[in-house]
Motif scaffolding. Structure first.
Motif, PDB file in Angstrom:
ATOM      1  N   LYS A  19       7.066 -18.752  16.228  1.00 21.04           N
ATOM      2  CA  LYS A  19       7.244 -17.345  16.634  1.00 21.04           C
ATOM      3  C   LYS A  19       6.016 -16.574  16.363  1.00 21.04           C
ATOM      4  CE  LYS A  19       8.870 -13.774  14.346  1.00 21.04           C
ATOM      5  NZ  LYS A  19       9.916 -12.733  14.064  1.00 21.04           N
ATOM      6  N   ALA A  21       4.179 -13.570  14.947  1.00 17.81           N
ATOM      7  CA  ALA A  21       4.467 -12.529  13.955  1.00 17.81           C
ATOM      8  C   ALA A  21       3.673 -11.217  14.370  1.00 17.81           C
ATOM      9  CB  ALA A  21       4.312 -12.998  12.523  1.00 17.81           C
ATOM     10  N   ASN A  41      11.472  -5.229   6.734  1.00 16.47           N
ATOM     11  CA  ASN A  41      11.113  -6.630   6.402  1.00 16.47           C
ATOM     12  C   ASN A  41      10.913  -7.414   7.653  1.00 16.47           C
ATOM     13  OD1 ASN A  41      13.263  -5.718   3.983  1.00 16.47           O
ATOM     14  ND2 ASN A  41      11.451  -6.654   3.175  1.00 16.47           N
ATOM     15  N   GLY A  42       9.994  -7.849   7.688  1.00 19.55           N
ATOM     16  CA  GLY A  42       9.951  -9.205   8.788  1.00 19.55           C
ATOM     17  C   GLY A  42       9.170  -8.440   9.858  1.00 19.55           C
ATOM     18  N   ALA A  43       8.697  -7.311   9.653  1.00 17.94           N
ATOM     19  CA  ALA A  43       7.816  -6.862  10.895  1.00 17.94           C
ATOM     20  C   ALA A  43       6.490  -7.259  11.078  1.00 17.94           C
ATOM     21  CB  ALA A  43       7.622  -5.136  10.552  1.00 17.94           C
ATOM     22  N   GLY A  44       6.099  -8.111  10.084  1.00 18.48           N
ATOM     23  CA  GLY A  44       4.801  -8.758  10.242  1.00 18.48           C
ATOM     24  C   GLY A  44       3.396  -7.861   9.329  1.00 18.48           C
ATOM     25  N   LYS A  45       3.911  -7.227   8.502  1.00 17.50           N
ATOM     26  CA  LYS A  45       3.008  -6.499   7.561  1.00 17.50           C
ATOM     27  C   LYS A  45       2.158  -7.525   6.568  1.00 17.50           C
ATOM     28  CE  LYS A  45       6.227  -4.112   5.414  1.00 17.50           C
ATOM     29  NZ  LYS A  45       7.208  -5.038   5.967  1.00 17.50           N
ATOM     30  N   THR A  47       1.789 -10.787   6.951  1.00 19.89           N
ATOM     31  CA  THR A  47       0.912 -11.502   7.945  1.00 19.89           C
ATOM     32  C   THR A  47      -0.136 -10.894   8.473  1.00 19.89           C
ATOM     33  OG1 THR A  47       3.047 -12.481   8.707  1.00 19.89           O
ATOM     34  CG2 THR A  47       1.251 -12.781  10.167  1.00 19.89           C
ATOM     35  N   GLN A  86       1.562 -10.291  -2.907  1.00 17.58           N
ATOM     36  CA  GLN A  86       2.940  -9.873  -3.138  1.00 17.58           C
ATOM     37  C   GLN A  86       3.236 -10.098  -4.520  1.00 17.58           C
ATOM     38  OE1 GLN A  86       5.878 -10.859  -0.476  1.00 17.58           O
ATOM     39  NE2 GLN A  86       5.877  -8.903   0.511  1.00 17.58           N
ATOM     40  N   GLU A 161       2.141  -4.533  -1.332  1.00 14.58           N
ATOM     41  CA  GLU A 161       3.236  -3.854  -2.146  1.00 14.58           C
ATOM     42  C   GLU A 161       2.777  -3.976  -3.702  1.00 14.58           C
ATOM     43  OE1 GLU A 161       7.370  -4.672  -1.670  1.00 14.58           O
ATOM     44  OE2 GLU A 161       7.173  -5.862   0.237  1.00 14.58           O
ATOM     45  N   HIS A 193       7.085  -0.258   0.779  1.00 22.41           N
ATOM     46  CA  HIS A 193       8.269   0.241   1.131  1.00 22.41           C
ATOM     47  C   HIS A 193       8.643   1.973   0.346  1.00 22.41           C
ATOM     48  CE1 HIS A 193       9.654  -3.240   3.511  1.00 22.41           C
ATOM     49  NE2 HIS A 193       8.944  -4.072   2.665  1.00 22.41           N
TER      50      HIS A 193
HETATM   51  P1  ATP Z   1       8.329  -8.049   4.217  1.00 19.20           P
HETATM   52  O1  ATP Z   1       8.126  -6.594   4.073  1.00 19.20           O
HETATM   53  O2  ATP Z   1       9.572  -8.688   3.820  1.00 19.20           O
HETATM   54  O3  ATP Z   1       7.226  -8.747   3.510  1.00 19.20           O
HETATM   55  P2  ATP Z   1       6.568  -8.254   6.594  1.00 19.20           P
HETATM   56  O4  ATP Z   1       6.738  -7.157   7.310  1.00 19.20           O
HETATM   57  O5  ATP Z   1       5.466  -8.605   5.398  1.00 19.20           O
HETATM   58  O6  ATP Z   1       7.918  -8.455   5.800  1.00 19.20           O
HETATM   59  P3  ATP Z   1       5.967 -11.008   7.316  1.00 19.20           P
HETATM   60  O7  ATP Z   1       6.108 -11.624   6.034  1.00 19.20           O
HETATM   61  O8  ATP Z   1       4.595 -10.790   7.955  1.00 19.20           O
HETATM   62  O9  ATP Z   1       6.540  -9.737   7.752  1.00 19.20           O
HETATM   63  O10 ATP Z   1       6.765 -11.918   8.584  1.00 19.20           O
HETATM   64  C1  ATP Z   1       6.721 -11.565   9.802  1.00 19.20           C
HETATM   65  C2  ATP Z   1       7.441 -12.607  10.568  1.00 19.20           C
HETATM   66  O11 ATP Z   1       6.877 -13.923  10.478  1.00 19.20           O
HETATM   67  C3  ATP Z   1       8.901 -12.892   9.996  1.00 19.20           C
HETATM   68  O12 ATP Z   1       9.888 -13.021  10.849  1.00 19.20           O
HETATM   69  C4  ATP Z   1       8.811 -14.035   9.005  1.00 19.20           C
HETATM   70  O13 ATP Z   1      10.070 -14.560   9.062  1.00 19.20           O
HETATM   71  C5  ATP Z   1       7.892 -14.782   9.868  1.00 19.20           C
HETATM   72  N1  ATP Z   1       7.006 -15.678   8.828  1.00 19.20           N
HETATM   73  C6  ATP Z   1       6.401 -15.333   7.837  1.00 19.20           C
HETATM   74  N2  ATP Z   1       5.731 -16.266   7.431  1.00 19.20           N
HETATM   75  C7  ATP Z   1       5.960 -17.452   7.918  1.00 19.20           C
HETATM   76  C8  ATP Z   1       5.693 -18.913   7.987  1.00 19.20           C
HETATM   77  N3  ATP Z   1       4.816 -19.194   6.854  1.00 19.20           N
HETATM   78  N4  ATP Z   1       6.055 -19.594   8.797  1.00 19.20           N
HETATM   79  C9  ATP Z   1       6.877 -19.041   9.955  1.00 19.20           C
HETATM   80  N5  ATP Z   1       7.376 -17.867  10.018  1.00 19.20           N
HETATM   81  C10 ATP Z   1       6.911 -17.045   8.913  1.00 19.20           C
END
Ligand code: ATP
Length: 244
Positions: A19, A21, A41-45, A47, A86, A161, A193
């Motif tokens: 996917k 991200a 959660n999961g928005a991509g922050k 990443t 984190q 965070e 958050h």
């Molecule tokens: P959180 O607040 O939970 O940390 P986030 O906004 O930081 O969420 P990310 O951790 O960047 O979100 O994840 C973004 C997307 O990428 C999510 O759908 C997650 O499942 C996916 N993802 C994160 N790390 C990986 C990985 N190593 N391999 C595959 N997908 C991943």
């Protein structure tokens, strides 16, 4: 020179195997500016932060103080960019607080060790200099992790965070440290958050939703954030009840 850009992020995309991200994110951070990156959660922050640090491959362009850094490896970037993950406690490797920081300086071939005491005093850790880092409290460990990045005098700090699992009075300590660093010209991008913490220390708010920055601006962005959270919950409910 608070007007000049410290960081320019242009159309950054990050793909994991299955996917995307981060789907083409662009924004600027001025010198000394503090920006809060918010979103579900999961928005991509996380990443996005990892891409800026060079921990993940990405497409697009990242510019630090006018210089493209896309070709720089993590260790090169670490001379200018401090990154707090984190779980900053996972990285404790030495038996005293002092040795922990000494190790970082040696790793970067920095001869002048006087900065260790300077940073320890600044973060109120000097009295714990000879303590085992594992015996520090949660807030102290967090400050040690911060000390470990500040010791390299970063121009930009990326904090994932920083107040997670930390109690209220330490939270205000951390926002004070962030404000002080900003006054010294350090730019800061932090994920949180915690809306109260965000309003306490950020000048700029960026809302991330499904891999994109959907809103950017002053604290009014937070109202949008509530909208997006409600919208996500609505979609989830519709999904569960079989609308899709
Ligand atoms: P959180 O607040 O939970 O940390 P986030 O906004 O930081 O969420 P990310 O951790 O960047 O979100 O994840 C973004 C997307 O990428 C999510 O759908 C997650 O499942 C996916 N993802 C994160 N790390 C990986 C990985 N190593 N391999 C595959 N997908 C991943």
């Amino acid at each position: 020179k608070k007007e000049s850009n410290m960081l320019e992020v242009k159309d950054v995309k990050v793909k994991y195997e299955s996917k995307t991200a981060v789907k083409g994110v662009s924004f600027n951070l001025k010198k000394g500016e503090v920006a809060a990156l918010i979103g579900a959660n999961g928005a991509g922050k996380s990443t996005l932060l990892k891409a800026i640090m060079g921990l993940l491959d990405y497409k697009g362009t990242i510019i630090l103080e006018g210089e493209k850094i896309d070709r720089l490896k993590v260790k090169e970037r670490a001379k200018y960019i401090g990154y707090l993950s984190q779980n900053p406690n996972d990285y404790i490797t030495k038996d005293t607080v002092y040795e922990e920081l000494l190790f970082t300086l040696n790793n970067f071939n920095i001869q002048d060790k006087s900065i260790i005491d300077e940073i320890l005093k600044k973060l109120d850790l000097y009295k714990h200099k000879d303590k085992n880092p594992r015996d520090l409290s949660g807030g102290e460990k967090q400050r040690l992790a911060l000390a470990n990045t500040l010791i390299l005098k970063p121009k930009l700090l990326l904090l994932d965070e920083p107040t997670r699992g930390i109690d209220v009075n330490i939270k205000s300590e951390i926002s004070k440290i962030i404000r002080d660093l900003s006054r010294d010209g350090v730019s800061i991008l932090l994920i949180t958050h915690d809306m109260e913490f965000a309003t306490d220390c950020a000048d700029k708010f960026m809302l991330m939703f499904d891999g994109e920055i959907v809103d950017i601006g002053d604290s009014r962005v937070l109202e949008d954030c509530i909208f997006y959270t409600t919208e996500i919950n609505k979609l989830t409910r519709e999904f569960i009840s079989g609308v899709f």
